[in-house]
Design a protein around this motif. Structure first.
Motif, short mmCIF file in Angstrom:
data_model
loop_
_atom_site.label_atom_id
_atom_site.label_comp_id
_atom_site.label_asym_id
_atom_site.label_seq_id
_atom_site.Cartn_x
_atom_site.Cartn_y
_atom_site.Cartn_z
N UNK A 137 0.79 -1.15 -0.18
CA UNK A 137 0.13 0.12 -0.18
C UNK A 137 0.79 1.36 0.15
N UNK A 138 1.96 1.28 -0.70
CA UNK A 138 2.77 2.25 -0.82
C UNK A 138 2.48 3.17 -2.20
N UNK A 139 2.44 4.60 -2.09
CA UNK A 139 2.26 5.38 -3.32
C UNK A 139 3.18 6.56 -3.08
N UNK A 140 3.46 7.27 -4.16
CA UNK A 140 4.22 8.52 -4.20
C UNK A 140 3.15 9.60 -4.67
N UNK A 141 3.23 10.86 -4.06
CA UNK A 141 2.48 12.08 -4.42
C UNK A 141 3.31 13.21 -4.22
N UNK A 142 2.99 14.34 -4.75
CA UNK A 142 3.81 15.58 -4.69
C UNK A 142 3.19 16.17 -3.40
N UNK A 158 6.38 12.72 -1.67
CA UNK A 158 5.92 12.07 -0.32
C UNK A 158 5.86 10.53 -0.61
N UNK A 159 6.51 9.69 0.12
CA UNK A 159 6.25 8.41 0.10
C UNK A 159 5.18 8.22 1.07
N UNK A 160 4.10 7.57 0.75
CA UNK A 160 2.89 7.48 1.76
C UNK A 160 2.55 6.06 1.80
N UNK A 161 2.22 5.64 3.12
CA UNK A 161 1.69 4.24 2.99
C UNK A 161 0.32 4.14 3.66
N UNK A 162 -0.51 3.76 2.94
CA UNK A 162 -2.03 3.59 3.43
C UNK A 162 -2.38 2.69 4.46
N UNK A 212 -5.91 9.13 4.85
CA UNK A 212 -5.66 8.22 3.95
C UNK A 212 -4.31 7.31 4.17
N UNK A 213 -3.38 7.95 4.95
CA UNK A 213 -1.94 7.06 5.33
C UNK A 213 -1.00 7.89 5.77
N UNK A 214 0.06 7.22 6.44
CA UNK A 214 1.07 8.31 6.93
C UNK A 214 2.09 8.44 6.10
N UNK A 215 2.85 9.60 6.28
CA UNK A 215 4.08 9.94 5.21
C UNK A 215 5.31 9.06 5.89
N UNK A 216 5.89 8.19 5.04
CA UNK A 216 7.04 7.42 5.57
C UNK A 216 8.18 7.86 5.11
#
Length: 224
Positions: A137-142, A158-162, A212-216
């Protein structure tokens, strides 16, 4: 990989002795020795204590070979989770890269266009740089704006993990049609806080919101 090996390797990655992990987790030394040797049955309570002490998502420890018919470990993993992707092998994983989705570290930004690309990174890199053991559940957004400076630089990826976000962690939250990256306060009232004290807290009381998730972790734009 067997559960005992996962616990031992995660402990050694944190550079902890068994005695140190015993003190942090509250699990007895005798129990920890049995767990790492794959002897005896680990309880859900003790597995949670060990995961919290090692700052690891409990789903990392879950694999088909670890699941007993008398336990309910599976309920802790996402229904869509690929548990095999959580091993410690240094193979490449493909992370969804939403270049046109922006979470504001300021007053809020919204984008209709969610152009999905893929960012290929090794698990070893993610472990070493961000301390990740779970790669689901990782994704990258700006991220835009300066409200999380100095923790997060302006206009970084930002590397975000839902998933669940704990008290004090930086998270991505949707409020109506806007995304915000802020630090989560759960008590005494649910609020989003900025590390840049020039910005006022955002109260979530009465708002239509979703955490939505945390910034890791983050990448500077020049690194991608």
């Amino acid at each position: 990989m067997k559960l005992g090996n996962k616990i031992k390797e995660a402990r050694e990655f944190k550079q902890l002795t068994q005695n140190e992990l015993v003190k942090i987790s509250g699990v007895s030394r005798a129990s920890l020795q049995l767990y790492e040797a794959d002897k005896g049955n680990i309880t859900l309570e003790n597995l949670e204590k060990i995961a919290n002490a090692l700052e690891i998502d409990i789903t990392y420890f879950v694999s088909p070979s670890n699941v007993s018919k008398s336990t309910n470990f599976v309920s802790y993993s996402s229904p869509n989770a690929n548990l095999e992707s959580q091993t410690l092998n240094d193979d490449i994983i493909n992370i969804p890269f939403f270049e046109n989705v922006r979470a504001s570290a300021g007053s809020g930004t919204y984008n209709d266009d969610e152009s999905n690309q893929t960012l290929s990174l090794s698990k070893g890199f993610l472990r070493e740089c961000f301390g990740l053991y779970s790669f689901i559940n990782l994704s990258v957004i700006l991220g835009q704006g300066d409200s999380m400076v100095p923790t997060l630089p302006e206009n970084c990826y930002l590397l975000v993990q839902q998933g669940e976000v704990k008290e004090g962690e930086i998270c991505v939250t949707r409020i109506e049609d806007e995304l915000y990256v802020k630090r989560l306060q759960k008590r005494p009232k649910l609020k989003l806080l900025s590390d840049n004290k020039a910005y006022e807290p955002i109260s979530l009381d009465g708002e239509d919101f979703e955490i939505l998730g945390r910034v890791v972790g983050y990448f500077k734009k020049t690194t991608l």
